[in-house]
Design a protein around this motif. Structure first.
Motif, PDB file in Angstrom:
ATOM      1  N   ALA A  17     -10.904   0.631   0.796  1.00 22.50           N
ATOM      2  CA  ALA A  17     -10.854   2.072   1.066  1.00 22.50           C
ATOM      3  C   ALA A  17      -9.511   2.611   0.598  1.00 22.50           C
ATOM      4  O   ALA A  17      -8.460   2.095   0.983  1.00 22.50           O
ATOM      5  N   VAL A  18      -9.562   3.618  -0.240  1.00 22.98           N
ATOM      6  CA  VAL A  18      -8.337   4.314  -0.639  1.00 22.98           C
ATOM      7  C   VAL A  18      -7.821   5.025   0.613  1.00 22.98           C
ATOM      8  O   VAL A  18      -8.596   5.690   1.309  1.00 22.98           O
ATOM      9  N   PRO A  19      -6.534   4.878   0.933  1.00 22.34           N
ATOM     10  CA  PRO A  19      -6.009   5.526   2.137  1.00 22.34           C
ATOM     11  C   PRO A  19      -6.321   7.020   2.152  1.00 22.34           C
ATOM     12  O   PRO A  19      -6.266   7.695   1.125  1.00 22.34           O
ATOM     13  N   THR A  20      -6.666   7.515   3.339  1.00 24.14           N
ATOM     14  CA  THR A  20      -7.066   8.921   3.467  1.00 24.14           C
ATOM     15  C   THR A  20      -5.982   9.862   2.962  1.00 24.14           C
ATOM     16  O   THR A  20      -6.297  10.930   2.436  1.00 24.14           O
ATOM     17  N   ALA A  21      -4.723   9.482   3.080  1.00 22.18           N
ATOM     18  CA  ALA A  21      -3.630  10.338   2.616  1.00 22.18           C
ATOM     19  C   ALA A  21      -3.702  10.584   1.104  1.00 22.18           C
ATOM     20  O   ALA A  21      -3.192  11.594   0.611  1.00 22.18           O
ATOM     21  N   TYR A  22      -4.343   9.678   0.354  1.00 28.78           N
ATOM     22  CA  TYR A  22      -4.430   9.813  -1.104  1.00 28.78           C
ATOM     23  C   TYR A  22      -5.763  10.373  -1.579  1.00 28.78           C
ATOM     24  O   TYR A  22      -5.888  10.777  -2.729  1.00 28.78           O
ATOM     25  N   ARG A  23      -6.778  10.347  -0.738  1.00 33.21           N
ATOM     26  CA  ARG A  23      -8.128  10.684  -1.211  1.00 33.21           C
ATOM     27  C   ARG A  23      -8.236  12.078  -1.799  1.00 33.21           C
ATOM     28  O   ARG A  23      -8.838  12.266  -2.853  1.00 33.21           O
ATOM     29  N   GLU A  24      -7.671  13.067  -1.140  1.00 30.91           N
ATOM     30  CA  GLU A  24      -7.747  14.431  -1.658  1.00 30.91           C
ATOM     31  C   GLU A  24      -7.014  14.540  -2.995  1.00 30.91           C
ATOM     32  O   GLU A  24      -7.491  15.175  -3.928  1.00 30.91           O
ATOM     33  N   LEU A  25      -5.856  13.893  -3.083  1.00 33.27           N
ATOM     34  CA  LEU A  25      -5.081  13.906  -4.323  1.00 33.27           C
ATOM     35  C   LEU A  25      -5.847  13.217  -5.452  1.00 33.27           C
ATOM     36  O   LEU A  25      -5.906  13.727  -6.570  1.00 33.27           O
ATOM     37  N   VAL A  26      -6.459  12.088  -5.156  1.00 33.10           N
ATOM     38  CA  VAL A  26      -7.247  11.374  -6.164  1.00 33.10           C
ATOM     39  C   VAL A  26      -8.454  12.217  -6.579  1.00 33.10           C
ATOM     40  O   VAL A  26      -8.785  12.302  -7.759  1.00 33.10           O
ATOM     41  N   ALA A  27      -9.085  12.873  -5.619  1.00 34.04           N
ATOM     42  CA  ALA A  27     -10.230  13.732  -5.949  1.00 34.04           C
ATOM     43  C   ALA A  27      -9.797  14.891  -6.831  1.00 34.04           C
ATOM     44  O   ALA A  27     -10.441  15.188  -7.844  1.00 34.04           O
ATOM     45  N   ARG A  28      -8.699  15.545  -6.466  1.00 32.60           N
ATOM     46  CA  ARG A  28      -8.246  16.736  -7.189  1.00 32.60           C
ATOM     47  C   ARG A  28      -7.645  16.387  -8.555  1.00 32.60           C
ATOM     48  O   ARG A  28      -7.987  16.988  -9.562  1.00 32.60           O
ATOM     49  N   GLU A  29      -6.762  15.426  -8.575  1.00 30.52           N
ATOM     50  CA  GLU A  29      -6.022  15.117  -9.808  1.00 30.52           C
ATOM     51  C   GLU A  29      -6.753  14.146 -10.740  1.00 30.52           C
ATOM     52  O   GLU A  29      -6.461  14.115 -11.926  1.00 30.52           O
ATOM     53  N   CYS A  30      -7.647  13.350 -10.178  1.00 31.47           N
ATOM     54  CA  CYS A  30      -8.283  12.298 -10.968  1.00 31.47           C
ATOM     55  C   CYS A  30      -9.800  12.403 -11.021  1.00 31.47           C
ATOM     56  O   CYS A  30     -10.451  11.526 -11.583  1.00 31.47           O
ATOM     57  N   ALA A  31     -10.357  13.440 -10.409  1.00 25.69           N
ATOM     58  CA  ALA A  31     -11.810  13.590 -10.319  1.00 25.69           C
ATOM     59  C   ALA A  31     -12.459  12.324  -9.755  1.00 25.69           C
ATOM     60  O   ALA A  31     -13.524  11.907 -10.191  1.00 25.69           O
ATOM     61  N   GLY A  44       0.053 -11.501  -9.600  1.00 32.08           N
ATOM     62  CA  GLY A  44      -0.475 -11.096  -8.308  1.00 32.08           C
ATOM     63  C   GLY A  44      -0.661  -9.612  -8.130  1.00 32.08           C
ATOM     64  O   GLY A  44      -0.775  -9.133  -7.002  1.00 32.08           O
ATOM     65  N   CYS A  45      -0.727  -8.854  -9.230  1.00 28.03           N
ATOM     66  CA  CYS A  45      -0.760  -7.396  -9.116  1.00 28.03           C
ATOM     67  C   CYS A  45      -1.676  -6.776 -10.163  1.00 28.03           C
ATOM     68  O   CYS A  45      -1.704  -7.198 -11.320  1.00 28.03           O
ATOM     69  N   LEU A  46      -2.403  -5.751  -9.725  1.00 28.07           N
ATOM     70  CA  LEU A  46      -3.212  -4.920 -10.610  1.00 28.07           C
ATOM     71  C   LEU A  46      -2.633  -3.517 -10.633  1.00 28.07           C
ATOM     72  O   LEU A  46      -2.048  -3.065  -9.651  1.00 28.07           O
ATOM     73  N   TYR A  47      -2.814  -2.811 -11.743  1.00 25.43           N
ATOM     74  CA  TYR A  47      -2.487  -1.394 -11.831  1.00 25.43           C
ATOM     75  C   TYR A  47      -3.770  -0.596 -11.606  1.00 25.43           C
ATOM     76  O   TYR A  47      -4.829  -0.982 -12.089  1.00 25.43           O
ATOM     77  N   LEU A  48      -3.647   0.527 -10.909  1.00 24.63           N
ATOM     78  CA  LEU A  48      -4.745   1.488 -10.773  1.00 24.63           C
ATOM     79  C   LEU A  48      -4.220   2.828 -11.267  1.00 24.63           C
ATOM     80  O   LEU A  48      -3.402   3.468 -10.615  1.00 24.63           O
ATOM     81  N   TYR A  49      -4.690   3.231 -12.438  1.00 26.31           N
ATOM     82  CA  TYR A  49      -4.234   4.455 -13.074  1.00 26.31           C
ATOM     83  C   TYR A  49      -5.205   5.603 -12.836  1.00 26.31           C
ATOM     84  O   TYR A  49      -6.427   5.403 -12.922  1.00 26.31           O
ATOM     85  N   PRO A  50      -4.700   6.806 -12.618  1.00 24.52           N
ATOM     86  CA  PRO A  50      -5.569   7.979 -12.739  1.00 24.52           C
ATOM     87  C   PRO A  50      -6.102   8.027 -14.174  1.00 24.52           C
ATOM     88  O   PRO A  50      -5.404   7.627 -15.119  1.00 24.52           O
ATOM     89  N   GLU A  51      -7.305   8.511 -14.343  1.00 23.56           N
ATOM     90  CA  GLU A  51      -7.935   8.464 -15.663  1.00 23.56           C
ATOM     91  C   GLU A  51      -7.093   9.114 -16.769  1.00 23.56           C
ATOM     92  O   GLU A  51      -6.933   8.544 -17.851  1.00 23.56           O
ATOM     93  N   LYS A  52      -6.515  10.272 -16.518  1.00 18.91           N
ATOM     94  CA  LYS A  52      -5.714  10.937 -17.559  1.00 18.91           C
ATOM     95  C   LYS A  52      -4.464  10.132 -17.909  1.00 18.91           C
ATOM     96  O   LYS A  52      -4.108  10.003 -19.082  1.00 18.91           O
ATOM     97  N   GLU A  53      -3.810   9.585 -16.905  1.00 21.10           N
ATOM     98  CA  GLU A  53      -2.622   8.756 -17.159  1.00 21.10           C
ATOM     99  C   GLU A  53      -3.035   7.499 -17.910  1.00 21.10           C
ATOM    100  O   GLU A  53      -2.336   7.047 -18.814  1.00 21.10           O
ATOM    101  N   TRP A  54      -4.184   6.938 -17.552  1.00 24.16           N
ATOM    102  CA  TRP A  54      -4.683   5.757 -18.237  1.00 24.16           C
ATOM    103  C   TRP A  54      -4.900   6.029 -19.727  1.00 24.16           C
ATOM    104  O   TRP A  54      -4.556   5.214 -20.579  1.00 24.16           O
TER     105      TRP A  54
END
Length: 148
Positions: A17-31, A44-54
């Motif tokens: 679950a994406v933390p609730t504090a980020y969900r609105e931002l991810v919805a708005r900025e990343c669709a 031991g690490c993955l990157y998760l990019y917003p689509e436009k930044e990716w």
């Protein structure tokens, strides 16, 4: 854009679950769309990019000449293994089993907001990274002027 550290539980299906504090931002900025890629610099690490930044990262990495081994390695880890994901109705994303296995993410992980992207760490790798300290030999010229 993203900032902070959150302990995350990954369910048996590989969803988190994406933390609730980020969900609105991810919805708005990343669709609600993110792209998962391997971190080519840290185990031991993955990157998760917003689509436009990716798209910006992908294009700059693909522009490197593939005749050099380091460029091909970077292209393999960032572009070749990139996987688009979308938040479901419950604010969860599915991390592919191959990605989880490669970086050692099991039930517990740590999500870090790193400004333009998230980093998703296995709990063990994150703890090991946090326990490391910087010595004087680690400081770059750019770091010397920082006021922390």
């Amino acid at each position: 854009m993203f900032q902070g550290e959150t302990a995350i539980t990954v369910d048996d299906k590989g969803r988190l679950a994406v933390p609730t504090a980020y969900r609105e931002l991810v919805a708005r900025e990343c669709a609600n769309r993110l792209v998962i890629a391997y971190n080519p610099f840290e185990l031991g690490c993955l990157y998760l990019y917003p689509e436009k930044e990716w798209q910006r990262v992908r294009d700059s990495v693909n522009a490197l000449p593939s005749t050099q081994r380091a460029h091909r390695n970077l292209q393999l880890k960032l572009v070749g293994a990139a996987t688009p994901v979308e938040l479901d109705g419950n604010g969860r994303i599915s991390i592919p089993a191959s990605h989880r296995s490669a970086v050692g993410i099991e039930k517990k992980a740590v999500l870090l907001g790193m400004g333009d992207k998230f980093e998703l760490w296995s709990e063990q790798a994150h703890h090991a990274q946090i326990r490391q300290t910087l010595s004087d030999d680690d400081l770059s010229e750019h770091m010397l002027d920082l006021k922390l």
